[in-house]
Design an enzyme around this catalytic site. Structure first.
Site, PDB file in Angstrom:
ATOM      1  CG  ASP A  73       2.084   0.457   3.552  1.00  0.00           C
ATOM      2  OD1 ASP A  73       2.075  -0.230   4.579  1.00  0.00           O
ATOM      3  OD2 ASP A  73       1.271   0.312   2.621  1.00  0.00           O
ATOM      4  CD  GLU A  75      -0.709  -0.984  -0.773  1.00  0.00           C
ATOM      5  OE1 GLU A  75      -1.274  -2.070  -1.030  1.00  0.00           O
ATOM      6  OE2 GLU A  75      -0.649  -0.509   0.373  1.00  0.00           O
ATOM      7  CG  ASP A 174       5.869  -3.043   3.781  1.00  0.00           C
ATOM      8  OD1 ASP A 174       5.266  -2.588   2.796  1.00  0.00           O
ATOM      9  OD2 ASP A 174       5.317  -3.259   4.878  1.00  0.00           O
ATOM     10  CG  HIS A 231      -5.100  -2.241   1.565  1.00  0.00           C
ATOM     11  ND1 HIS A 231      -4.031  -2.833   2.205  1.00  0.00           N
ATOM     12  CD2 HIS A 231      -6.214  -2.798   2.102  1.00  0.00           C
ATOM     13  CE1 HIS A 231      -4.485  -3.709   3.090  1.00  0.00           C
ATOM     14  NE2 HIS A 231      -5.804  -3.694   3.058  1.00  0.00           N
ATOM     15  CG  ASP A 236      -2.007   2.038   3.964  1.00  0.00           C
ATOM     16  OD1 ASP A 236      -3.093   2.544   4.293  1.00  0.00           O
ATOM     17  OD2 ASP A 236      -1.914   0.927   3.405  1.00  0.00           O
TER      18      ASP A 236
END
Length: 257
Positions: A73, A75, A174, A231, A236
């Site tokens: 995941d 960011e 992603d 987030h 996550d």
């Protein structure tokens, strides 16, 4: 679209029932190449009448197609409002190695990434992710992080004797959008190992009959607690891993989207 229609059929119980078949139907699996549920929400698609059929659960132990799930995941840099930041960059790169047999996390890769195009994070991004400029100041750039990640990936394959690992993400962004964008910024090719993945949202819809609108929605329906901060990439990942485990224990054979 196919999975959304399938989820609708599931939730409305419009499928024909059968008690004669107790195994994964290869016709359905070959067409969808996605997740198949081995309980009251399992279907077969036939070319003849183009309908989905519900079957009983097999009494055999559910065996996953993949021997490891890499929960990922990203960011990234961002600003408030849709489409306001066209050149996003990855700023957090977390990944968990979830064993496909034990459904336990056995290793973790986690690295913050210093962006090149963005000199200062937008306040919205800081508030959303909890990552600030100080966090990224002394971190390596993406090229170095990706190399370190691929080294870790190959090491885990060797240690765990994994011949068929697969990535798992919450949505397609992603690996379908962000990774190719970042690789283009960095002028490097997208690693072939990262071109196939499981969108856990679609797997979830097969299992529950509900297409989720987010991570917390899936956790709520599965009656799982949310851990950490939304987030935060690594948090996550931990929550996605819990979802994968819950679905697999409930009879879901996870397949790539």
């Amino acid at each position: 679209m196919m999975l959304r229609k399938l989820a609708l059929l599931t939730s409305n119980c419009l499928c024909k029932r059968s008690s004669k078949v107790s195994f994964i139907d290869t016709i359905f699996f070959n067409i969808s190449n996605r997740s198949v549920q081995l309980d009251s929400v399992k279907f077969r698609y036939t070319k003849k009448d183009k309908k989905f059929y519900r079957f009983k659960k097999s009494e055999d132990t559910v065996k996953q197609i993949y021997d490891a799930f890499l929960i990922l995941d990203f960011e990234s840099t961002c600003m408030e409002g849709f489409g306001t930041l066209k050149e996003q960059e990855i700023i957090e790169f977390p990944c968990l190695w979830l064993d496909g047999k034990t459904l336990q996390v056995t290793s973790q890769f986690h690295q913050f990434v210093k962006p090149k195009l963005c000199e200062q994070l937008d306040p919205f991004c800081v508030t959303l992710t909890g990552i600030n400029d100080d966090t990224l100041a002394d971190q390596p750039h993406f090229e170095t992080v990706l190399k370190d990640f691929l080294d870790w990936f190959e090491q885990q394959k060797t240690v765990n004797n994994a011949e068929k690992p697969v990535f798992v993400t919450s949505g397609d962004w992603d690996l379908k959008v962000m990774l190719p964008m970042q690789c283009q910024h960095s002028d490097i090719p997208v690693p072939t190992q990262m071109t196939k993945w499981i969108n856990i949202k679609e797997s979830f819809s097969i299992s529950t009959g509900t297409y989720p609108y987010g991570l917390k929605h899936m956790l709520e329906i599965l009656e799982l607690p949310f851990e950490g901060r939304l987030h935060s990439g690594i948090d996550d990942c931990k929550n996605i891993a819990n979802i994968v485990k819950k679905l697999a224990e409930g009879g879901l054979v996870l397949g790539a989207t």
